[in-house]
Design a protein around this motif. Structure first.
Motif, PDB file in Angstrom:
ATOM      1  N   TYR A   1       0.838  -1.203   0.000  1.00 13.05           N
ATOM      2  CA  TYR A   1       0.000   0.000   0.000  1.00 13.05           C
ATOM      3  C   TYR A   1       0.872   1.252   0.000  1.00 13.05           C
ATOM      4  O   TYR A   1       0.641   2.186  -0.755  1.00 13.05           O
TER       5      TYR A   1
ATOM      6  N   ASP B   1       2.620   1.636  -3.384  1.00  9.37           N
ATOM      7  CA  ASP B   1       1.680   2.129  -4.399  1.00  9.37           C
ATOM      8  C   ASP B   1       1.413   3.618  -4.214  1.00  9.37           C
ATOM      9  O   ASP B   1       1.336   4.379  -5.190  1.00  9.37           O
ATOM     10  N   LEU B   2       1.277   4.044  -2.975  1.00 11.78           N
ATOM     11  CA  LEU B   2       1.036   5.455  -2.684  1.00 11.78           C
ATOM     12  C   LEU B   2       2.236   6.312  -3.098  1.00 11.78           C
ATOM     13  O   LEU B   2       2.071   7.374  -3.712  1.00 11.78           O
ATOM     14  N   LYS B   3       3.453   5.839  -2.810  1.00 11.50           N
ATOM     15  CA  LYS B   3       4.664   6.566  -3.213  1.00 11.50           C
ATOM     16  C   LYS B   3       4.740   6.707  -4.739  1.00 11.50           C
ATOM     17  O   LYS B   3       5.097   7.759  -5.253  1.00 11.50           O
ATOM     18  N   LYS B   4       4.388   5.624  -5.457  1.00 14.25           N
ATOM     19  CA  LYS B   4       4.411   5.672  -6.921  1.00 14.25           C
ATOM     20  C   LYS B   4       3.387   6.672  -7.428  1.00 14.25           C
ATOM     21  O   LYS B   4       3.678   7.452  -8.355  1.00 14.25           O
ATOM     22  N   GLU B   5       2.198   6.677  -6.847  1.00 11.91           N
ATOM     23  CA  GLU B   5       1.163   7.615  -7.276  1.00 11.91           C
ATOM     24  C   GLU B   5       1.613   9.065  -7.070  1.00 11.91           C
ATOM     25  O   GLU B   5       1.435   9.918  -7.943  1.00 11.91           O
ATOM     26  N   VAL B   6       2.216   9.353  -5.926  1.00  8.48           N
ATOM     27  CA  VAL B   6       2.714  10.704  -5.643  1.00  8.48           C
ATOM     28  C   VAL B   6       3.824  11.067  -6.627  1.00  8.48           C
ATOM     29  O   VAL B   6       3.862  12.173  -7.166  1.00  8.48           O
ATOM     30  N   SER B   7       4.712  10.117  -6.898  1.00  6.25           N
ATOM     31  CA  SER B   7       5.799  10.356  -7.852  1.00  6.25           C
ATOM     32  C   SER B   7       5.246  10.654  -9.242  1.00  6.25           C
ATOM     33  O   SER B   7       5.717  11.574  -9.932  1.00  6.25           O
ATOM     34  N   ASP B   8       4.229   9.885  -9.664  1.00 10.14           N
ATOM     35  CA  ASP B   8       3.608  10.117 -10.974  1.00 10.14           C
ATOM     36  C   ASP B   8       2.979  11.506 -11.048  1.00 10.14           C
ATOM     37  O   ASP B   8       3.101  12.208 -12.061  1.00 10.14           O
ATOM     38  N   ILE B   9       2.294  11.914  -9.987  1.00 11.08           N
ATOM     39  CA  ILE B   9       1.659  13.235  -9.970  1.00 11.08           C
ATOM     40  C   ILE B   9       2.712  14.341 -10.020  1.00 11.08           C
ATOM     41  O   ILE B   9       2.556  15.328 -10.738  1.00 11.08           O
TER      42      ILE B   9
ATOM     43  N   GLN C   1      -0.484  18.173 -15.116  1.00 13.04           N
ATOM     44  CA  GLN C   1      -1.332  18.179 -13.920  1.00 13.04           C
ATOM     45  C   GLN C   1      -1.521  19.616 -13.455  1.00 13.04           C
ATOM     46  O   GLN C   1      -0.550  20.296 -13.140  1.00 13.04           O
TER      47      GLN C   1
END
Length: 85
Positions: free
Chosen positions: A50, A53-61, A70
């Motif tokens: 979890y 996944d959260l770190k990847k989402e923040v990195s993508d944003i 964005q």
């Protein structure tokens, strides 16, 4: 409120505190000592996947922000105004 140290250094938290904080069996507490005071902090423990996944989402944003894909808002109100359009 008074708690008594029992065998194996165990204590029972007063039910009023458990209820007020919404704690239940199995919840974890971080225990710290500072200047002779024992402090207990409720902890939320999340699975590693979890967090990853959260770190990847923040990195993508962040990457989308850097290349202008964005939108960035100065205030929450500005965000809501954009969503209402």
């Amino acid at each position: 409120m008074i708690a008594t140290i029992r065998k194996r250094s165990q204590i029972t938290l007063p039910s009023e505190i458990v209820t007020k904080l919404g704690l239940s069996e199995g919840d974890q507490l971080d225990v710290m000592e500072k200047d002779g005071t024992i402090m207990l902090f409720p902890m939320a423990v999340y699975p590693t996947k979890y967090i990853d996944d959260l770190k990847k989402e923040v990195s993508d944003i962040k990457a989308k922000i850097a290349c202008g894909e964005q939108p960035v808002f100065d205030t929450v109100d500005a965000l809501f105004e954009s969503l209402e359009k």
